[in-house]
Design a protein around this motif. Structure first.
Motif, short mmCIF file in Angstrom:
data_model
loop_
_atom_site.label_atom_id
_atom_site.label_comp_id
_atom_site.label_asym_id
_atom_site.label_seq_id
_atom_site.Cartn_x
_atom_site.Cartn_y
_atom_site.Cartn_z
N GLU A 169 0.82 -1.20 0.00
CA GLU A 169 0.00 0.00 0.00
C GLU A 169 0.87 1.27 0.00
OE1 GLU A 169 -2.17 -3.00 0.21
OE2 GLU A 169 -1.40 -2.74 2.24
N TRP A 170 0.29 2.36 -0.51
CA TRP A 170 0.94 3.67 -0.41
C TRP A 170 -0.11 4.76 -0.32
CZ3 TRP A 170 -0.35 6.57 -4.70
CH2 TRP A 170 -0.57 5.88 -5.90
N LEU A 171 0.32 5.90 0.18
CA LEU A 171 -0.56 7.03 0.43
C LEU A 171 -0.05 8.29 -0.26
CD1 LEU A 171 -1.29 6.92 4.28
CD2 LEU A 171 -3.03 6.94 2.52
N ILE A 172 -0.97 9.17 -0.61
CA ILE A 172 -0.63 10.52 -1.03
C ILE A 172 -1.30 11.49 -0.06
CG2 ILE A 172 -0.97 12.30 -2.78
CD1 ILE A 172 -0.70 10.16 -4.90
N HIS A 173 -0.50 12.35 0.58
CA HIS A 173 -1.02 13.36 1.50
C HIS A 173 -0.99 14.73 0.83
CE1 HIS A 173 -1.07 11.02 5.29
NE2 HIS A 173 -0.05 10.39 4.78
N LEU A 174 -2.09 15.48 0.98
CA LEU A 174 -2.15 16.90 0.62
C LEU A 174 -2.62 17.64 1.86
CD1 LEU A 174 -3.78 16.81 -2.94
CD2 LEU A 174 -1.49 17.63 -2.40
N GLN A 175 -1.80 18.53 2.38
CA GLN A 175 -2.14 19.21 3.62
C GLN A 175 -1.76 20.68 3.58
OE1 GLN A 175 -0.03 16.69 6.57
NE2 GLN A 175 -2.03 16.19 7.39
N VAL A 176 -2.49 21.47 4.34
CA VAL A 176 -2.14 22.86 4.60
C VAL A 176 -2.22 23.08 6.10
CG1 VAL A 176 -2.88 23.77 2.37
CG2 VAL A 176 -4.51 23.63 4.26
N GLY A 177 -1.44 24.01 6.61
CA GLY A 177 -1.45 24.24 8.05
C GLY A 177 -0.79 25.54 8.43
N ILE A 178 -0.88 25.85 9.71
CA ILE A 178 -0.28 27.05 10.29
C ILE A 178 0.86 26.64 11.21
CG2 ILE A 178 -0.65 29.02 11.82
CD1 ILE A 178 -1.96 29.41 9.17
N ILE A 179 2.00 27.32 11.09
CA ILE A 179 3.17 27.07 11.93
C ILE A 179 3.39 28.29 12.83
CG2 ILE A 179 5.64 26.62 11.98
CD1 ILE A 179 5.28 25.37 9.18
N TYR A 180 3.50 28.02 14.12
CA TYR A 180 3.75 29.09 15.10
C TYR A 180 5.18 28.96 15.62
CZ TYR A 180 3.45 31.86 19.37
OH TYR A 180 3.68 32.78 20.36
N HIS A 181 5.93 30.05 15.62
CA HIS A 181 7.31 30.04 16.09
C HIS A 181 7.33 30.19 17.61
CE1 HIS A 181 9.14 30.52 12.02
NE2 HIS A 181 7.95 31.02 11.77
N LEU A 182 7.60 29.09 18.30
CA LEU A 182 7.58 29.09 19.75
C LEU A 182 8.73 29.89 20.35
CD1 LEU A 182 6.73 25.33 20.33
CD2 LEU A 182 5.22 27.26 20.75
N ASN A 183 9.91 29.77 19.74
CA ASN A 183 11.11 30.33 20.35
C ASN A 183 11.67 31.50 19.56
OD1 ASN A 183 11.86 28.81 18.19
ND2 ASN A 183 13.77 28.08 19.10
N PHE A 184 10.82 32.24 18.86
CA PHE A 184 11.31 33.36 18.05
C PHE A 184 11.96 34.43 18.93
CE2 PHE A 184 11.69 36.07 14.49
CZ PHE A 184 11.52 37.34 14.98
N SER A 185 13.12 34.88 18.49
CA SER A 185 13.80 35.96 19.18
C SER A 185 14.66 36.69 18.19
CB SER A 185 14.68 35.42 20.32
OG SER A 185 15.48 36.46 20.86
N GLY A 186 14.48 38.00 18.09
CA GLY A 186 15.27 38.76 17.15
C GLY A 186 16.76 38.68 17.42
N GLY A 187 17.12 38.31 18.68
CA GLY A 187 18.53 38.24 19.02
C GLY A 187 19.30 37.18 18.29
N ILE A 188 18.60 36.17 17.78
CA ILE A 188 19.33 35.08 17.11
C ILE A 188 19.87 35.53 15.77
CG2 ILE A 188 17.89 33.34 18.24
CD1 ILE A 188 16.41 32.98 15.62
N PHE A 189 19.44 36.68 15.28
CA PHE A 189 19.90 37.15 14.00
C PHE A 189 21.09 38.11 14.12
CE2 PHE A 189 15.39 36.13 13.60
CZ PHE A 189 15.45 35.21 12.59
N CYS A 190 21.47 38.41 15.35
CA CYS A 190 22.60 39.32 15.53
C CYS A 190 23.90 38.64 15.19
CB CYS A 190 22.66 39.81 16.99
SG CYS A 190 21.23 40.80 17.46
N LYS A 191 24.78 39.32 14.53
CA LYS A 191 26.09 38.78 14.16
C LYS A 191 27.18 39.38 15.06
CE LYS A 191 24.86 38.18 9.28
NZ LYS A 191 25.24 38.50 7.90
N LYS A 192 28.11 38.52 15.41
CA LYS A 192 29.23 39.00 16.24
C LYS A 192 30.35 39.54 15.36
CE LYS A 192 28.32 35.84 20.06
NZ LYS A 192 28.87 34.77 20.90
#
Length: 236
Positions: free
Chosen positions: A213-236
């Motif tokens: 057997e095999w399946l084909i999935h078609l899905q849509v969804g919403i992703i929420y960023h739990l740990n978003f922080s602008g600080g992770i984009f800072c460069k040293k």
């Protein structure tokens, strides 16, 4: 959420309704792990880690109902009557891990002020599946009178009705669309191949029904960023 279309041993192989008429609803709860903000020397701006995510998924597929389709169910022969009378169902729950490779840099995509809105990806992974299937016939109780089923299902070992488990391979593609700092819209298409021929309850060795057997999935969804922080984009 979305739809799942399963290819089974019910119906004539390569018949459109046999391939795409056995559909069910598909629900998933997922967690993503990214690596682009790991502060190590090897995580350079052009590294693979900037394009890779690991997805852990719990997926539930509602009950899919199977019928025989195709030319063999037509007419008034005993086999045709028996095929039309047969119906089956399968309910599947999956747990798996997939790697997703994004074509655009994830660091740039997730930056709050980035102009990148779309980020397509390819995925590869494995799932462990638990399933429960049923088989019924309008002609009577097949457990007490096996002759009401087509001949190819009558020999011992040709049926696997009940509960079971299987591993499967996942190949897919999809995309994310950035809605806001914390939310993405996701769409995916994937192919799930089971390393088993018993998911639908039929596992006859007959040439017309011996493929897994095999399946084909078609899905849509919403992703929420739990740990978003602008600080992770800072460069040293």
């Amino acid at each position: 959420m979305g739809t799942a279309t399963i290819q089974t041993d019910y119906g004539q192989r390569d018949n459109f309704l046999s391939s795409y008429g056995n559909s069910a609803l598909s629900f998933s709860l997922v967690h993503y792990l990214h690596f682009f903000n790991i502060d190590t020397r090897w995580n350079s701006e052009e590294d693979l880690a900037n394009h890779l995510m690991i997805k852990t998924e719990l997926n539930l597929m509602s009950t899919a109902t199977f019928k025989h389709h195709g030319r063999y169910r037509e007419g008034n022969t005993n086999t045709a009557i028996q095929l039309r009378a047969m119906t089956g169902t399968t309910t599947i729950s999956n747990f798996g891990v997939q790697g997703e490779y994004y074509f655009k840099d994830l660091r740039e995509f997730m930056f709050p002020y980035s102009e990148i809105k779309w980020n397509p990806y390819l995925s590869l992974g494995f799932k462990y599946s638990r399933y429960k299937n049923t088989l019924t016939s309008n002609l009577g109780d097949w457990r007490s009178d096996i002759t009401i089923l087509p001949e190819k299902y009558r020999e011992p070992g040709q049926l696997a009705v009940g509960s079971g488990n299987a591993f499967s391979l996942i190949l897919g593609l999809g995309t994310r669309y950035k809605l806001s700092e914390k939310f993405d819209l996701a769409g995916l298409f994937n192919w799930q191949y089971f390393f088993s021929d018993a998911v639908d309850g039929l596992q006859t060795d007959h040439i017309s029904n011996k493929k897994n057997e095999w399946l084909i999935h078609l899905q849509v969804g919403i992703i929420y960023h739990l740990n978003f922080s602008g600080g992770i984009f800072c460069k040293k």
